[in-house]
Design an enzyme around this catalytic site. Sequence first.
Site, mmCIF file in Angstrom:
data_model
loop_
_atom_site.group_PDB
_atom_site.id
_atom_site.type_symbol
_atom_site.label_atom_id
_atom_site.label_comp_id
_atom_site.label_asym_id
_atom_site.label_seq_id
_atom_site.Cartn_x
_atom_site.Cartn_y
_atom_site.Cartn_z
ATOM 1 N N HIS A 122 -28.585 55.850 61.867
ATOM 2 C CA HIS A 122 -29.244 57.153 61.894
ATOM 3 C C HIS A 122 -30.724 57.005 62.258
ATOM 4 O O HIS A 122 -31.491 57.963 62.129
ATOM 5 C CB HIS A 122 -29.136 57.846 60.539
ATOM 6 C CG HIS A 122 -27.738 57.951 60.027
ATOM 7 N ND1 HIS A 122 -27.197 57.035 59.150
ATOM 8 C CD2 HIS A 122 -26.772 58.864 60.284
ATOM 9 C CE1 HIS A 122 -25.951 57.388 58.879
ATOM 10 N NE2 HIS A 122 -25.661 58.484 59.552
ATOM 11 N N HIS A 147 -22.117 59.406 66.411
ATOM 12 C CA HIS A 147 -21.750 57.991 66.476
ATOM 13 C C HIS A 147 -20.529 57.765 67.369
ATOM 14 O O HIS A 147 -19.877 56.728 67.270
ATOM 15 C CB HIS A 147 -21.464 57.461 65.070
ATOM 16 C CG HIS A 147 -22.551 57.724 64.091
ATOM 17 N ND1 HIS A 147 -23.838 57.279 64.284
ATOM 18 C CD2 HIS A 147 -22.553 58.404 62.916
ATOM 19 C CE1 HIS A 147 -24.587 57.659 63.263
ATOM 20 N NE2 HIS A 147 -23.837 58.354 62.427
#
Length: 355
Positions: free
Chosen positions: A217, A55
Amino acid sequence: MKKMINQVDNVVKEQLQGVAKAHPELEVNLDPMYIVRGDRKAAKVALISGGGSGHEPMHGGFVGKGMLDGACPGEMFTSPTPDQMYECGQKVDSGEGVLFLVKNYTGDVLNFETAVELLHAEGIKVQSTLVDDDVAVKDSLYTAGRRGVATTVLAEKILGAAAEEGYDLDKISELAKRIANRGRSLGVALAACTVPAAGKPSFELNDQEIEFGVGIHGEPGIERRAFTDGDSITTDMMSEILDNQPYERTVRRWDNDSGEWQDETWVTESLQAGDRVIVLVNNLGATPQSELYMVYRKVAEILEPLDISIERNLIGSYCTSLDMQGVSITLLKVDDEMLSLYDTPVNTPAMRWGC
Protein backbone atom coordinates in the site's frame (compact mmCIF):
# COMPACT_ATOMS: atom_id res chain seq x y z
CA MET A 1 -3.08 12.45 -12.27
CA LYS A 2 -3.59 10.74 -15.64
CA LYS A 3 -5.30 7.35 -15.39
CA MET A 4 -7.67 5.37 -17.60
CA ILE A 5 -10.56 5.88 -15.20
CA ASN A 6 -13.77 7.89 -15.07
CA GLN A 7 -15.21 8.92 -11.71
CA VAL A 8 -12.97 8.02 -8.76
CA ASP A 9 -15.91 6.64 -6.79
CA ASN A 10 -16.75 4.15 -9.55
CA VAL A 11 -13.29 2.71 -10.22
CA VAL A 12 -13.78 -0.68 -8.56
CA LYS A 13 -17.36 -1.12 -9.76
CA GLU A 14 -16.42 -0.40 -13.38
CA GLN A 15 -13.38 -2.66 -13.07
CA LEU A 16 -15.66 -5.50 -11.97
CA GLN A 17 -18.06 -4.77 -14.84
CA GLY A 18 -15.10 -5.17 -17.17
CA VAL A 19 -14.16 -8.48 -15.55
CA ALA A 20 -17.71 -9.73 -16.03
CA LYS A 21 -17.70 -8.87 -19.74
CA ALA A 22 -14.21 -10.30 -20.32
CA HIS A 23 -14.75 -13.52 -18.35
CA PRO A 24 -18.31 -14.85 -18.70
CA GLU A 25 -17.15 -18.05 -17.00
CA LEU A 26 -17.10 -16.08 -13.74
CA GLU A 27 -20.04 -14.73 -11.77
CA VAL A 28 -19.53 -11.12 -10.70
CA ASN A 29 -21.78 -9.62 -8.04
CA LEU A 30 -21.76 -5.84 -7.55
CA ASP A 31 -23.77 -5.40 -4.33
CA PRO A 32 -22.03 -6.58 -2.29
CA MET A 33 -18.94 -7.01 -4.45
CA TYR A 34 -17.52 -10.47 -5.00
CA ILE A 35 -16.39 -12.79 -7.81
CA VAL A 36 -17.08 -16.55 -7.82
CA ARG A 37 -16.47 -19.46 -10.15
CA GLY A 38 -19.25 -20.21 -12.56
CA ASP A 39 -18.26 -23.90 -12.72
CA ARG A 40 -18.34 -24.53 -8.98
CA LYS A 41 -17.61 -28.15 -8.21
CA ALA A 42 -19.90 -29.96 -5.80
CA ALA A 43 -18.62 -31.42 -2.53
CA LYS A 44 -15.27 -29.67 -2.08
CA VAL A 45 -13.82 -27.18 0.37
CA ALA A 46 -14.35 -23.66 -0.99
CA LEU A 47 -11.31 -21.34 -0.96
CA ILE A 48 -11.94 -17.58 -0.66
CA SER A 49 -9.54 -14.68 -0.41
CA GLY A 50 -9.80 -10.94 -0.79
CA GLY A 51 -8.52 -7.54 0.18
CA GLY A 52 -8.36 -3.99 -1.03
CA SER A 53 -8.38 -3.42 -4.78
CA GLY A 54 -5.25 -2.10 -6.46
CA HIS A 55 -3.25 -5.33 -6.23
CA GLU A 56 -4.59 -6.96 -9.38
CA PRO A 57 -4.53 -9.63 -10.58
CA MET A 58 -4.66 -10.65 -6.90
CA HIS A 59 -7.30 -11.78 -5.95
CA GLY A 60 -10.05 -11.68 -8.56
CA GLY A 61 -7.70 -12.75 -11.34
CA PHE A 62 -7.10 -16.03 -9.53
CA VAL A 63 -10.73 -17.19 -9.36
CA GLY A 64 -11.21 -20.37 -11.35
CA LYS A 65 -10.38 -24.04 -11.60
CA GLY A 66 -7.40 -24.97 -9.44
CA MET A 67 -7.31 -21.75 -7.40
CA LEU A 68 -9.96 -19.63 -5.70
CA ASP A 69 -13.67 -20.31 -5.59
CA GLY A 70 -14.35 -16.71 -4.62
CA ALA A 71 -12.69 -13.32 -4.15
CA CYS A 72 -13.91 -10.25 -2.27
CA PRO A 73 -12.49 -6.92 -3.55
CA GLY A 74 -12.64 -3.88 -1.31
CA GLU A 75 -12.31 -0.31 -2.49
CA MET A 76 -8.78 0.82 -3.39
CA PHE A 77 -6.40 -0.23 -0.62
CA THR A 78 -9.40 -0.73 1.68
CA SER A 79 -10.54 -3.96 3.29
CA PRO A 80 -13.65 -5.66 1.96
CA THR A 81 -16.56 -5.69 4.37
CA PRO A 82 -17.95 -8.67 6.33
CA ASP A 83 -21.14 -8.80 4.26
CA GLN A 84 -19.06 -9.36 1.10
CA MET A 85 -17.21 -12.27 2.69
CA TYR A 86 -20.36 -13.68 4.27
CA GLU A 87 -22.43 -13.67 1.09
CA CYS A 88 -19.51 -14.96 -0.98
CA GLY A 89 -19.05 -17.80 1.53
CA GLN A 90 -22.73 -18.70 1.35
CA LYS A 91 -22.57 -18.67 -2.45
CA VAL A 92 -19.65 -21.10 -2.80
CA ASP A 93 -20.18 -23.45 0.15
CA SER A 94 -20.98 -26.98 -1.03
CA GLY A 95 -21.34 -28.48 2.43
CA GLU A 96 -17.63 -29.29 2.85
CA GLY A 97 -16.75 -25.95 4.42
CA VAL A 98 -15.05 -22.67 3.56
CA LEU A 99 -11.42 -21.63 4.06
CA PHE A 100 -10.65 -17.91 4.12
CA LEU A 101 -7.07 -16.99 3.16
CA VAL A 102 -6.37 -13.63 4.81
CA LYS A 103 -3.45 -11.24 4.34
CA ASN A 104 -2.35 -9.75 7.65
CA TYR A 105 -3.83 -6.26 7.61
CA THR A 106 -5.87 -5.19 10.62
CA GLY A 107 -9.04 -4.36 8.68
CA ASP A 108 -8.92 -7.57 6.66
CA VAL A 109 -8.36 -9.68 9.76
CA LEU A 110 -11.22 -8.12 11.74
CA ASN A 111 -13.69 -8.29 8.87
CA PHE A 112 -12.85 -11.85 7.88
CA GLU A 113 -13.17 -12.90 11.53
CA THR A 114 -16.66 -11.40 11.62
CA ALA A 115 -17.54 -13.30 8.44
CA VAL A 116 -16.27 -16.54 10.03
CA GLU A 117 -18.62 -16.05 12.96
CA LEU A 118 -21.57 -15.20 10.70
CA LEU A 119 -21.06 -18.28 8.52
CA HIS A 120 -20.67 -20.51 11.58
CA ALA A 121 -23.97 -19.18 12.88
CA GLU A 122 -25.54 -20.38 9.61
CA GLY A 123 -24.20 -23.90 10.21
CA ILE A 124 -21.36 -23.63 7.67
CA LYS A 125 -18.00 -25.15 8.57
CA VAL A 126 -15.39 -22.44 8.24
CA GLN A 127 -11.73 -21.71 8.94
CA SER A 128 -9.32 -18.86 8.23
CA THR A 129 -5.56 -18.81 7.74
CA LEU A 130 -3.36 -15.73 8.07
CA VAL A 131 -0.52 -14.93 5.65
CA ASP A 132 2.18 -12.65 7.12
CA ASP A 133 5.24 -13.21 4.96
CA ASP A 134 6.77 -9.70 4.64
CA VAL A 135 10.11 -9.80 6.47
CA ALA A 136 10.67 -6.05 6.18
CA VAL A 137 8.98 -4.93 9.39
CA LYS A 138 7.38 -6.54 12.42
CA ASP A 139 4.61 -3.94 12.73
CA SER A 140 3.32 -1.57 10.07
CA LEU A 141 0.89 1.27 9.53
CA TYR A 142 -1.75 -1.26 8.51
CA THR A 143 -0.88 -4.27 10.68
CA ALA A 144 -0.18 -5.77 14.03
CA GLY A 145 2.67 -8.07 13.04
CA ARG A 146 4.14 -8.69 9.63
CA ARG A 147 2.29 -7.74 6.48
CA GLY A 148 0.80 -10.34 4.17
CA VAL A 149 2.04 -10.06 0.59
CA ALA A 150 2.92 -12.27 -2.40
CA THR A 151 3.18 -15.65 -0.66
CA THR A 152 -0.62 -15.37 -0.81
CA VAL A 153 -0.45 -16.01 -4.58
CA LEU A 154 1.47 -19.26 -4.15
CA ALA A 155 -0.81 -20.29 -1.29
CA GLU A 156 -3.89 -19.74 -3.44
CA LYS A 157 -2.45 -21.98 -6.17
CA ILE A 158 -1.39 -24.81 -3.86
CA LEU A 159 -4.47 -24.72 -1.64
CA GLY A 160 -6.79 -24.41 -4.64
CA ALA A 161 -5.28 -27.60 -6.01
CA ALA A 162 -5.65 -29.31 -2.63
CA ALA A 163 -9.35 -28.42 -2.60
CA GLU A 164 -9.76 -29.86 -6.11
CA GLU A 165 -8.02 -33.04 -4.89
CA GLY A 166 -10.62 -33.47 -2.14
CA TYR A 167 -8.73 -32.36 0.99
CA ASP A 168 -11.13 -31.86 3.88
CA LEU A 169 -11.25 -28.58 5.82
CA ASP A 170 -8.91 -29.72 8.59
CA LYS A 171 -6.30 -31.09 6.18
CA ILE A 172 -6.32 -28.08 3.90
CA SER A 173 -6.12 -25.75 6.93
CA GLU A 174 -3.00 -27.52 8.17
CA LEU A 175 -1.43 -27.23 4.72
CA ALA A 176 -2.28 -23.52 4.70
CA LYS A 177 -0.56 -23.11 8.06
CA ARG A 178 2.56 -24.87 6.73
CA ILE A 179 2.67 -22.57 3.68
CA ALA A 180 2.24 -19.48 5.88
CA ASN A 181 5.19 -20.54 8.02
CA ARG A 182 7.45 -21.20 5.02
CA GLY A 183 6.97 -18.12 2.83
CA ARG A 184 9.19 -15.01 2.96
CA SER A 185 8.90 -11.84 0.90
CA LEU A 186 10.42 -8.39 0.59
CA GLY A 187 9.76 -5.50 -1.79
CA VAL A 188 11.48 -2.32 -2.92
CA ALA A 189 10.02 0.76 -4.59
CA LEU A 190 11.82 3.00 -7.07
CA ALA A 191 8.76 5.24 -7.35
CA ALA A 192 5.47 5.45 -5.47
CA CYS A 193 2.00 4.49 -6.66
CA THR A 194 -0.86 6.95 -7.12
CA VAL A 195 -4.15 6.06 -5.43
CA PRO A 196 -7.02 7.52 -7.53
CA ALA A 197 -8.75 9.10 -4.53
CA ALA A 198 -5.54 10.88 -3.52
CA GLY A 199 -4.60 12.03 -7.01
CA LYS A 200 -0.88 12.17 -6.25
CA PRO A 201 1.95 9.75 -5.38
CA SER A 202 1.67 8.25 -1.91
CA PHE A 203 5.24 9.27 -1.10
CA GLU A 204 8.13 11.08 -2.77
CA LEU A 205 11.50 9.63 -3.78
CA ASN A 206 14.20 11.57 -5.53
CA ASP A 207 16.12 10.09 -8.45
CA GLN A 208 18.79 8.64 -6.15
CA GLU A 209 16.50 6.98 -3.57
CA ILE A 210 14.58 3.74 -3.13
CA GLU A 211 12.19 2.61 -0.39
CA PHE A 212 13.70 -0.66 0.87
CA GLY A 213 11.09 -3.01 2.33
CA VAL A 214 8.06 -1.12 1.00
CA GLY A 215 4.54 -2.40 1.68
CA ILE A 216 2.03 -3.06 -1.08
CA HIS A 217 0.00 0.00 0.00
CA GLY A 218 3.08 2.21 -0.14
CA GLU A 219 3.86 1.80 3.57
CA PRO A 220 7.48 2.54 4.55
CA GLY A 221 9.84 -0.36 5.00
CA ILE A 222 13.21 -0.86 6.64
CA GLU A 223 14.66 2.43 5.43
CA ARG A 224 15.01 4.83 2.56
CA ARG A 225 18.28 3.98 0.81
CA ALA A 226 20.48 5.33 -1.93
CA PHE A 227 19.83 3.86 -5.36
CA THR A 228 22.75 1.74 -6.60
CA ASP A 229 22.09 -0.85 -9.32
CA GLY A 230 19.90 -3.89 -9.93
CA ASP A 231 22.36 -6.54 -8.72
CA SER A 232 23.20 -4.66 -5.53
CA ILE A 233 19.54 -4.07 -4.67
CA THR A 234 18.66 -7.72 -5.37
CA THR A 235 21.58 -8.90 -3.25
CA ASP A 236 20.44 -6.72 -0.35
CA MET A 237 16.88 -8.02 -0.69
CA MET A 238 18.02 -11.64 -0.71
CA SER A 239 20.26 -11.05 2.31
CA GLU A 240 17.27 -9.75 4.25
CA ILE A 241 15.13 -12.72 3.22
CA LEU A 242 17.78 -15.39 3.84
CA ASP A 243 19.12 -13.94 7.10
CA ASN A 244 15.69 -13.50 8.64
CA GLN A 245 15.40 -15.49 11.85
CA PRO A 246 12.40 -17.70 12.74
CA TYR A 247 9.49 -15.54 13.80
CA GLU A 248 7.06 -16.63 16.53
CA ARG A 249 3.57 -15.18 16.70
CA THR A 250 0.15 -15.93 18.15
CA VAL A 251 -2.55 -16.62 15.56
CA ARG A 252 -6.29 -16.87 16.21
CA ARG A 253 -7.89 -19.99 14.73
CA TRP A 254 -11.58 -20.84 14.67
CA ASP A 255 -12.79 -24.03 16.36
CA ASN A 256 -15.96 -25.22 14.66
CA ASP A 257 -16.80 -27.61 17.50
CA SER A 258 -16.79 -25.00 20.26
CA GLY A 259 -17.71 -22.05 18.07
CA GLU A 260 -14.89 -20.00 19.59
CA TRP A 261 -11.56 -18.50 18.60
CA GLN A 262 -8.47 -20.25 19.98
CA ASP A 263 -4.90 -18.99 20.10
CA GLU A 264 -2.14 -20.98 18.41
CA THR A 265 1.61 -20.33 18.36
CA TRP A 266 3.09 -20.39 14.87
CA VAL A 267 6.82 -20.24 14.07
CA THR A 268 8.31 -19.54 10.66
CA GLU A 269 10.83 -22.01 9.23
CA SER A 270 14.38 -21.01 8.32
CA LEU A 271 16.00 -21.68 4.97
CA GLN A 272 19.12 -23.83 4.84
CA ALA A 273 21.27 -25.93 2.52
CA GLY A 274 19.33 -28.68 0.82
CA ASP A 275 16.01 -26.84 0.89
CA ARG A 276 13.84 -26.50 -2.20
CA VAL A 277 11.92 -23.33 -3.05
CA ILE A 278 9.49 -21.72 -5.43
CA VAL A 279 10.71 -18.23 -6.36
CA LEU A 280 8.28 -15.47 -7.28
CA VAL A 281 9.78 -12.29 -8.75
CA ASN A 282 6.82 -9.95 -8.76
CA ASN A 283 6.19 -6.66 -10.55
CA LEU A 284 4.73 -4.14 -8.11
CA GLY A 285 3.06 -2.34 -10.99
CA ALA A 286 5.31 -0.44 -13.40
CA THR A 287 8.50 -2.48 -13.72
CA PRO A 288 9.37 -3.87 -17.17
CA GLN A 289 9.44 -7.65 -17.56
CA SER A 290 13.04 -7.41 -18.74
CA GLU A 291 14.07 -5.98 -15.36
CA LEU A 292 12.23 -8.77 -13.53
CA TYR A 293 14.30 -11.34 -15.42
CA MET A 294 17.47 -9.50 -14.45
CA VAL A 295 16.39 -9.73 -10.81
CA TYR A 296 15.62 -13.45 -11.19
CA ARG A 297 19.05 -14.02 -12.73
CA LYS A 298 20.70 -12.61 -9.61
CA VAL A 299 18.38 -14.53 -7.26
CA ALA A 300 19.37 -17.78 -8.96
CA GLU A 301 23.08 -16.88 -8.76
CA ILE A 302 22.76 -16.22 -5.02
CA LEU A 303 20.87 -19.43 -4.21
CA GLU A 304 23.04 -21.84 -6.22
CA PRO A 305 26.17 -21.82 -3.97
CA LEU A 306 23.91 -22.03 -0.90
CA ASP A 307 22.57 -25.38 -2.17
CA ILE A 308 19.01 -24.06 -2.17
CA SER A 309 17.29 -25.48 -5.24
CA ILE A 310 14.77 -23.46 -7.27
CA GLU A 311 12.12 -26.02 -8.18
CA ARG A 312 9.66 -23.64 -9.85
CA ASN A 313 9.47 -19.93 -10.65
CA LEU A 314 6.92 -17.24 -11.41
CA ILE A 315 8.08 -13.97 -12.98
CA GLY A 316 5.58 -11.23 -13.70
CA SER A 317 2.66 -9.22 -12.30
CA TYR A 318 0.87 -11.18 -9.58
CA CYS A 319 0.59 -8.95 -6.48
CA THR A 320 0.82 -5.33 -7.57
CA SER A 321 0.47 -1.91 -5.98
CA LEU A 322 -1.32 0.03 -8.70
CA ASP A 323 1.39 1.81 -10.73
CA MET A 324 4.26 1.51 -8.25
CA GLN A 325 7.64 1.11 -9.89
CA GLY A 326 9.26 -1.66 -7.92
CA VAL A 327 9.72 -5.37 -7.40
CA SER A 328 9.21 -7.96 -4.69
CA ILE A 329 10.90 -11.32 -4.19
CA THR A 330 9.17 -14.28 -2.54
CA LEU A 331 10.76 -17.56 -1.53
CA LEU A 332 8.47 -20.42 -0.47
CA LYS A 333 10.11 -23.49 1.01
CA VAL A 334 8.37 -26.51 -0.51
CA ASP A 335 8.11 -30.28 -0.18
CA ASP A 336 6.89 -33.02 -2.53
CA GLU A 337 3.24 -32.49 -1.58
CA MET A 338 3.36 -28.75 -2.26
CA LEU A 339 5.15 -29.21 -5.58
CA SER A 340 2.72 -31.85 -6.76
CA LEU A 341 -0.22 -29.57 -5.95
CA TYR A 342 1.48 -26.54 -7.52
CA ASP A 343 1.91 -28.46 -10.79
CA THR A 344 -1.75 -29.44 -11.16
CA PRO A 345 -3.83 -27.73 -13.88
CA VAL A 346 -5.09 -24.22 -13.23
CA ASN A 347 -7.42 -22.09 -15.34
CA THR A 348 -8.03 -18.53 -14.13
CA PRO A 349 -7.89 -15.13 -15.85
CA ALA A 350 -4.34 -14.47 -14.60
CA MET A 351 -2.81 -17.93 -14.18
CA ARG A 352 -3.25 -20.85 -16.53
CA TRP A 353 -1.39 -24.06 -17.24
CA GLY A 354 -2.14 -27.75 -17.87
CA CYS A 355 -5.65 -27.04 -19.18
